[in-house]
Write a protein that holds these residues in place. Structure first.
Motif, PDB file in Angstrom:
ATOM      1  N   GLY A   1     -43.075 -16.074   7.361  1.00 37.86           N
ATOM      2  CA  GLY A   1     -42.835 -15.088   6.331  1.00 37.86           C
ATOM      3  C   GLY A   1     -41.395 -15.070   5.842  1.00 37.86           C
ATOM      4  O   GLY A   1     -41.044 -14.306   4.959  1.00 37.86           O
ATOM      5  N   ILE A   2     -40.569 -15.935   6.417  1.00 37.86           N
ATOM      6  CA  ILE A   2     -39.164 -16.028   6.003  1.00 37.86           C
ATOM      7  C   ILE A   2     -39.088 -16.690   4.631  1.00 37.86           C
ATOM      8  O   ILE A   2     -39.968 -17.466   4.270  1.00 37.86           O
ATOM      9  N   HIS A   3     -38.046 -16.397   3.883  1.00 39.42           N
ATOM     10  CA  HIS A   3     -37.877 -17.063   2.588  1.00 39.42           C
ATOM     11  C   HIS A   3     -37.127 -18.378   2.795  1.00 39.42           C
ATOM     12  O   HIS A   3     -36.477 -18.592   3.817  1.00 39.42           O
ATOM     13  N   GLN A   4     -37.262 -19.268   1.840  1.00 37.99           N
ATOM     14  CA  GLN A   4     -36.699 -20.621   1.970  1.00 37.99           C
ATOM     15  C   GLN A   4     -35.208 -20.591   2.258  1.00 37.99           C
ATOM     16  O   GLN A   4     -34.720 -21.352   3.096  1.00 37.99           O
ATOM     17  N   GLY A   5     -34.460 -19.730   1.588  1.00 38.87           N
ATOM     18  CA  GLY A   5     -33.015 -19.656   1.801  1.00 38.87           C
ATOM     19  C   GLY A   5     -32.667 -19.250   3.220  1.00 38.87           C
ATOM     20  O   GLY A   5     -31.731 -19.791   3.824  1.00 38.87           O
ATOM     21  N   GLY A   6     -33.430 -18.317   3.775  1.00 42.67           N
ATOM     22  CA  GLY A   6     -33.197 -17.875   5.152  1.00 42.67           C
ATOM     23  C   GLY A   6     -33.469 -18.977   6.152  1.00 42.67           C
ATOM     24  O   GLY A   6     -32.720 -19.159   7.120  1.00 42.67           O
ATOM     25  N   LEU A   7     -34.533 -19.744   5.931  1.00 39.95           N
ATOM     26  CA  LEU A   7     -34.851 -20.843   6.834  1.00 39.95           C
ATOM     27  C   LEU A   7     -33.807 -21.948   6.718  1.00 39.95           C
ATOM     28  O   LEU A   7     -33.400 -22.532   7.725  1.00 39.95           O
ATOM     29  N   ALA A   8     -33.337 -22.215   5.508  1.00 37.13           N
ATOM     30  CA  ALA A   8     -32.286 -23.225   5.313  1.00 37.13           C
ATOM     31  C   ALA A   8     -31.036 -22.830   6.096  1.00 37.13           C
ATOM     32  O   ALA A   8     -30.387 -23.669   6.729  1.00 37.13           O
ATOM     33  N   GLU A   9     -30.726 -21.530   6.078  1.00 37.83           N
ATOM     34  CA  GLU A   9     -29.565 -21.035   6.810  1.00 37.83           C
ATOM     35  C   GLU A   9     -29.736 -21.249   8.313  1.00 37.83           C
ATOM     36  O   GLU A   9     -28.824 -21.722   8.988  1.00 37.83           O
ATOM     37  N   ILE A  10     -30.896 -20.905   8.842  1.00 30.68           N
ATOM     38  CA  ILE A  10     -31.171 -21.076  10.275  1.00 30.68           C
ATOM     39  C   ILE A  10     -31.052 -22.548  10.670  1.00 30.68           C
ATOM     40  O   ILE A  10     -30.492 -22.888  11.707  1.00 30.68           O
ATOM     41  N   LEU A  11     -31.611 -23.423   9.840  1.00 29.93           N
ATOM     42  CA  LEU A  11     -31.599 -24.861  10.130  1.00 29.93           C
ATOM     43  C   LEU A  11     -30.254 -25.518   9.829  1.00 29.93           C
ATOM     44  O   LEU A  11     -30.050 -26.685  10.171  1.00 29.93           O
ATOM     45  N   GLU A  12     -29.382 -24.777   9.146  1.00 26.38           N
ATOM     46  CA  GLU A  12     -28.068 -25.292   8.755  1.00 26.38           C
ATOM     47  C   GLU A  12     -28.192 -26.527   7.862  1.00 26.38           C
ATOM     48  O   GLU A  12     -27.561 -27.553   8.092  1.00 26.38           O
ATOM     49  N   VAL A  13     -29.067 -26.395   6.853  1.00 29.13           N
ATOM     50  CA  VAL A  13     -29.224 -27.442   5.841  1.00 29.13           C
ATOM     51  C   VAL A  13     -29.096 -26.798   4.463  1.00 29.13           C
ATOM     52  O   VAL A  13     -29.271 -25.583   4.313  1.00 29.13           O
ATOM     53  N   GLU A  14     -28.823 -27.622   3.475  1.00 28.85           N
ATOM     54  CA  GLU A  14     -28.757 -27.130   2.104  1.00 28.85           C
ATOM     55  C   GLU A  14     -30.169 -26.744   1.648  1.00 28.85           C
ATOM     56  O   GLU A  14     -31.140 -27.408   2.021  1.00 28.85           O
ATOM     57  N   PRO A  15     -30.289 -25.689   0.845  1.00 33.86           N
ATOM     58  CA  PRO A  15     -31.613 -25.274   0.371  1.00 33.86           C
ATOM     59  C   PRO A  15     -32.402 -26.403  -0.304  1.00 33.86           C
ATOM     60  O   PRO A  15     -33.609 -26.526  -0.087  1.00 33.86           O
ATOM     61  N   ILE A  16     -31.736 -27.250  -1.091  1.00 38.53           N
ATOM     62  CA  ILE A  16     -32.450 -28.346  -1.768  1.00 38.53           C
ATOM     63  C   ILE A  16     -32.997 -29.353  -0.750  1.00 38.53           C
ATOM     64  O   ILE A  16     -34.080 -29.914  -0.939  1.00 38.53           O
ATOM     65  N   THR A  17     -32.273 -29.545   0.339  1.00 40.24           N
ATOM     66  CA  THR A  17     -32.743 -30.439   1.411  1.00 40.24           C
ATOM     67  C   THR A  17     -34.014 -29.866   2.028  1.00 40.24           C
ATOM     68  O   THR A  17     -34.991 -30.589   2.260  1.00 40.24           O
ATOM     69  N   LEU A  18     -34.009 -28.555   2.276  1.00 38.29           N
ATOM     70  CA  LEU A  18     -35.185 -27.917   2.864  1.00 38.29           C
ATOM     71  C   LEU A  18     -36.376 -27.991   1.911  1.00 38.29           C
ATOM     72  O   LEU A  18     -37.507 -28.192   2.352  1.00 38.29           O
ATOM     73  N   VAL A  19     -36.135 -27.854   0.612  1.00 34.07           N
ATOM     74  CA  VAL A  19     -37.226 -27.937  -0.364  1.00 34.07           C
ATOM     75  C   VAL A  19     -37.947 -29.269  -0.229  1.00 34.07           C
ATOM     76  O   VAL A  19     -39.176 -29.324  -0.219  1.00 34.07           O
ATOM     77  N   ARG A  20     -37.198 -30.348  -0.087  1.00 32.90           N
ATOM     78  CA  ARG A  20     -37.815 -31.679   0.062  1.00 32.90           C
ATOM     79  C   ARG A  20     -38.635 -31.772   1.346  1.00 32.90           C
ATOM     80  O   ARG A  20     -39.730 -32.336   1.350  1.00 32.90           O
ATOM     81  N   ILE A  21     -38.104 -31.238   2.433  1.00 32.00           N
ATOM     82  CA  ILE A  21     -38.823 -31.248   3.715  1.00 32.00           C
ATOM     83  C   ILE A  21     -40.112 -30.437   3.590  1.00 32.00           C
ATOM     84  O   ILE A  21     -41.192 -30.876   4.014  1.00 32.00           O
TER      85      ILE A  21
END
Length: 132
Positions: free
Chosen positions: A47-67
């Motif tokens: 239920g987390i938003h993409q930006g929050g998960l990117a922060e936890i993973l310490e990756v750029e939001p665009i990188t997480l979008v691709r994953i």
């Protein structure tokens, strides 16, 4: 001068070697390290938003979008629109991801067991005690 390397170097090497060993074992699952890390963190933060998960993973939001795109193509995760903000996407695991998560947990446990095999039970217990 100390004969031992600095603790930070040792911890970094141990973490790197554990990841490498996990990757060797998890190769058959067909996931990249980024994908299995994303699944592991999402499993604990549904239920987390993409930006929050990117922060936890310490990756750029665009990188997480691709994953996430790759994981969604495999039917492992889904994005749902935030009920109050159409710009925000919330992330959820799909049922199809559950067997993979179970396999990842088994592989993780085997990797930890192997790493701690020569550590005595008392030291192992002390290692996993909560911070005081």
């Amino acid at each position: 001068m100390s004969a031992h390397p600095p603790l930070g170097f040792v911890l970094h090497d141990v973490a790197r070697l554990l990841r490498k060993r996990f990757e060797q074992r998890a190769k058959s699952l067909g996931l990249t390290r980024s994908q299995w890390q994303t699944l592991a963190y999402l499993a604990n933060n549904e239920g987390i938003h993409q930006g929050g998960l990117a922060e936890i993973l310490e990756v750029e939001p665009i990188t997480l979008v691709r994953i996430l795109d790759k994981l969604a193509e495999r039917g492992l995760v889904e994005r749902r629109q935030h009920p109050a903000d159409r710009r925000v996407w919330l992330l959820y695991m799909r049922d199809e991801a559950l067997p993979l998560l179970a396999q990842m947990r088994v592989i993780g446990e085997a990797t930890r067991r192997e790493a701690l095999d020569s550590v005595c039970a008392e030291a192992r217990e002390q290692l996993f005690q909560p911070y005081r």
